[in-house]
Enzyme design. Structure first.
Site, short mmCIF file in Angstrom:
data_model
loop_
_atom_site.label_atom_id
_atom_site.label_comp_id
_atom_site.label_asym_id
_atom_site.label_seq_id
_atom_site.Cartn_x
_atom_site.Cartn_y
_atom_site.Cartn_z
N GLU A 463 0.81 -1.22 0.00
CA GLU A 463 0.00 0.00 0.00
C GLU A 463 0.84 1.27 0.00
O GLU A 463 0.47 2.27 -0.63
CB GLU A 463 -0.97 -0.01 1.18
CG GLU A 463 -2.17 -0.94 1.03
CD GLU A 463 -1.83 -2.43 1.19
OE1 GLU A 463 -0.73 -2.75 1.68
OE2 GLU A 463 -2.67 -3.28 0.82
N HIS A 533 -12.55 -6.46 7.29
CA HIS A 533 -13.24 -6.02 6.07
C HIS A 533 -14.42 -5.14 6.42
O HIS A 533 -15.37 -5.03 5.65
CB HIS A 533 -13.69 -7.23 5.23
CG HIS A 533 -12.54 -8.06 4.77
ND1 HIS A 533 -11.97 -9.04 5.55
CD2 HIS A 533 -11.84 -8.05 3.60
CE1 HIS A 533 -10.97 -9.59 4.90
NE2 HIS A 533 -10.86 -9.01 3.72
#
Ligand SMILES: Cc1ncc(C[n+]2csc(CCOP(=O)(O)OP(=O)(O)O)c2C)c(N)n1
Ligand SMILES: [Mg+2]
Length: 733
Positions: A463, A533
């Site tokens: 990321e 999530h």
């Protein structure tokens, strides 16, 4: 003796073969010696409390001057670190400008007194603003090299275009420019360093990684940071690299290495790795004392390798200068450093009124009316469905985000889209027979098929790599629209977002900016999304100056806000609620390719006179549900405000509503404590106290993580019932 330091680079013309001539050796000595004298003068000023921080290049001068001489300032690009005084001096930063940094002058051209000294920046020389973070710059260098290559392949994309960020992001490129990035050996332990090597190697980018190995990272010796004690050995298997390992106290050896490295890069063969063994003559900085952790014998051994002494000895030994000439030269340079310091000490201080300047773009405000095409929306020309989500049938938020990306990429060739799994298929040969992945939520579906692999591609699974490269791309005038696959995994990129992306403009006093867009699926209510999530956490990002944060609740807003995000000149975190991607709530027909919504403009999604409910994201449909029940069953009319963007946010709409209703709830999905609602509630209490008939109420998730089992998830996240209960209580107060 007539070579002026300010024009140091131009007259060298040293070719890669043969020995340096006398004038060239004197030139190198001048630069090295002047760098040391500036350091020593700064140390004096710090001890006199006329400056506030000092860190030196002492021991690195030979290696740095060599790098500067091998490259072309204003043509090549530079991402240095805080120790690169001799490099930047060689490139053309003047001694006066260095002292202006040290005193924090308003006229400091690198930052206007905002950054510590030796945190470089020069638009003229292509030196991009340096931060104090130890390894972030190497990823910027990679993105910068990608941009240079992109513009040379697509020169039309470099054209100035009025009406969006391109009017303010001027582009220059040459096609064979090299990007130099510098880093200490200790900082090669950072993941960002390895993430940069990865992409530079894979994409054969013209980046020179300059490793300034002085054997210490503050007090930590090299073997603690680098297994085996030698970084060159660890990186030796990266493909496409040209490798050099040199004595960084020897300018001639170093220069040859940089020349070969630059040649490799300019020829398009890939990146280069130039590892120089330097020494640290002084402590890490003036805030450190190396006698606390280095033996006397070790310090003395280093002092024997001082590149200044070695170079001086060479000039004498080879009869290039007499002792008298050396003394005269050194005196001249000492005077030059002193005069530069004196000039800086007289410079004006920064004006307090300028503090807020350049937090955001001064040129293009995303709140401005030109982004308000909301009312002028036109339906798509075709009926029904289309693959890109266009047509007049109601479309989901996912469809209209995808449609916006298609439209904007067609309109603006500077846009590149990358992230994890965003491409249709990295192996292009498969494209003719497969449908394509196009993102784990399919939001980038069909983009690679339409715009090609140069504009839409997969990143490594890293990321910080995604955002760090975006900084470098955006600095060069590109518009990266990148995806972080799940908000839950944004954390490795937060260093880049907080310390680099959002800060670039302010810390460089407006010289540089990185207006990239980061799209991030966020939130829960997924039934089984669980801890990793389902996360929220937007307040962490609204707390970052320089960053815009959008959080749409429906398809139309998502389309219009994303368009503004892409066209504006600020970095934007664009939060897309996963649960809302395909909900039947908030679907809308395709609004056309120019539909935009200005930032900072809330929408009253339900009018009412009894209380105000301020919310956004997935709480909007839940609040509406609760408001309808409250109206039907209890006669309470709730005015529901969807903020749509969280930074900036629409205070006027909140205040006007609260003045009318005198009661307010702030509701969000994220945890209650220290959540986004705390700020809004505090401001209401502060500025609208006289208008309130009841305390400000807040709704948020329980102060914990989101669990997997739906029974737990339901209890943890706020539900329509939670909102209804709060409405009822507040009405009764
Ligand atoms: C990300 C980050 N972590 C920690 C620091 C604090 N720090 C500043 S310099 C430094 C040591 C760096 O050593 P090295 O990379 O070898 O460079 P040198 O200073 O020796 O040239 C540390 C730990 C920082 N600036 N950034
Ligand atoms: Mg070091």
């Amino acid at each position: 003796m007539g070579l002026a330091v300010s024009s140091a680079h131009a007259p060298m013309g040293i070719d890669a073969s043969g020995r340096l001539n006398s004038q060239e050796l004197i030139q190198i000595y001048r630069l090295m010696y002047l760098s040391r004298r500036i350091d020593d003068r700064e140390i004096l000023l710090k001890r006199q409390q006329k400056t506030f921080f000092q860190i030196s290049a002492a021991g690195h001068e030979a290696f740095q001057v060599a790098a500067g001489l091998a490259l072309k300032p204003g043509y090549d690009w530079f991402f240095p670190y805080y120790r690169d005084r001799a490099l930047t001096l060689t490139l053309g930063v003047s001694p006066t400008d260095m002292f202006l940094q040290a005193v924090g002058a308003g006229t400091d051209p690198a930052s206007g007194g905002r950054q510590m000294p030796t945190h470089w920046s020069s638009r003229e020389l292509n030196i991009v603003s340096t931060s104090s973070s130890t390894a972030t710059q190497v990823l910027h260098a990679v993105g910068c090299a990608e941009a240079g290559r992109y513009f040379s392949n697509h020169p039309d994309a470099a054209s100035r275009v009025e009406g969006d960020y391109r009017a303010f992001r001027d582009v220059t490129f040459h096609g064979d420019e090299v990007v130099l990035t510098c880093i200490g050996e200790g900082s090669t332990s950072q993941g960002e360093f390895w993430e940069a090597l990865n992409t530079a190697s894979n994409r054969k980018l013209p980046v020179i990684f300059m490793i300034e190995d002085n054997g210490y990272a503050i007090s930590v010796p090299v073997e603690v940071n680098t297994p085996g004690g030698n970084i060159s050995r660890l990186v030796a298997n990266f493909p496409n690299f040209h490798f050099e390992e040199v004595d960084g106290t020897d300018p001639e050896q170093s220069l040859r290495a940089f020349q070969r490295a630059a040649e490799h890069c300019r020829a398009g063969l890939g990146p280069a790795f130039v590892h120089g063994h330097c020494i640290r003559i002084y402590s890490h900085s003036l805030s450190d004392d190396d006698k606390l952790y280095r033996s006397a014998a070790e310090r003395e051994a280093d002092a024997m390798r001082d590149p200044i002494h070695k170079m001086q000895m060479r000039l004498l030994r080879e009869n290039i200068l007499t002792p008298e000439q050396v003394t005269a030269l050194e005196k001249e340079l000492e005077r030059e450093a002193a005069a530069a310091a004196d000039r800086a000490l007289e410079a004006p201080l920064p004006e307090l009124a300028t503090i807020q300047k350049h937090v955001y773009s001064e040129d293009l405000d995303p709140k401005r009316a030109s982004f308000a095409t909301e009312k002028a929306q036109v339906a798509g020309s075709t009926n029904g469905k289309s693959a890109s989500g266009k047509g007049s049938a109601p479309r989901t938020m996912a469809d209209l985000i995808n449609a916006c990306l298609h439209d904007e990429m067609a309109r603006d060739p500077r846009i590149v889209v990358y992230g994890e799994d965003v491409a249709d298929a990295s192996r292009e040969e498969a494209l003719s027979e497969v449908k394509g992945k196009g993102g784990v939520f399919k939001l980038t579906s069909g983009l690679q098929a339409e715009f090609g692999s140069e504009r839409v591609f997969n990143s490594p699974l890293a990321e910080a790599n995604i955002v760090g490269r975006a900084v470098g791309l955006a600095v060069r005038g590109m518009k990266p629209v990148v995806e972080i696959q799940f908000f839950d995994y944004i954390w490795p990129a937060v260093h880049q977002i907080h310390n680099e992306l959002s800060l670039m403009r302010w810390r460089s006093n407006g010289a540089w900016a990185a207006p990239a867009v980061i799209r991030v699926p966020i939130g829960g209510y997924l039934t089984g999304g669980a801890i990793y999530h389902s996360q929220s956490g937007e307040s962490i990002f609204t707390h970052i100056p320089g960053l815009r944060v959008a959080f749409p609740s429906n398809a139309l807003d998502a389309n219009g806000l994303l368009r503004t995000a892409i066209r504006c000149d600020d970095p934007v975190l664009f939060l897309e609620h996963k649960r809302l991607y395909r909900e039947s709530y908030g679907r809308a027909p395709y609004p056309g390719p120019d539909f935009a919504i200005p930032f900072g403009k809330a929408k009253i999604v339900r009018p009412g006179q009894h209380m105000t409910l301020v919310t956004y994201g997935a709480l909007v449909p839940r609040a509406l549900q609760a408001a309808q029940i409250a109206s039907r069953e209890k006669g309470i009319e709730v005015e529901v405000i969807d903020l749509r963007t969280l930074s900036p946010y629409d205070w006027d709409t909140i205040a006007t509503s609260v003045r009318k209703t005198n009661r307010v709830i702030v509701a969000h999905e994220d945890m209650l404590s220290w959540g986004y609602g705390a700020e809004i509630a505090a401001r209401i209490a502060d500025e609208l106290f006289d208008n309130l008939d009841a305390p400000v109420k807040r709704i948020g998730a329980m102060d914990t993580f989101v669990a997997y089992q739906p029974v737990l998830e339901d209890a943890i996240l706020p539900q329509p019932d939670t909102v209804l209960k709060a409405i009822t209580e507040l009405h009764a107060y």
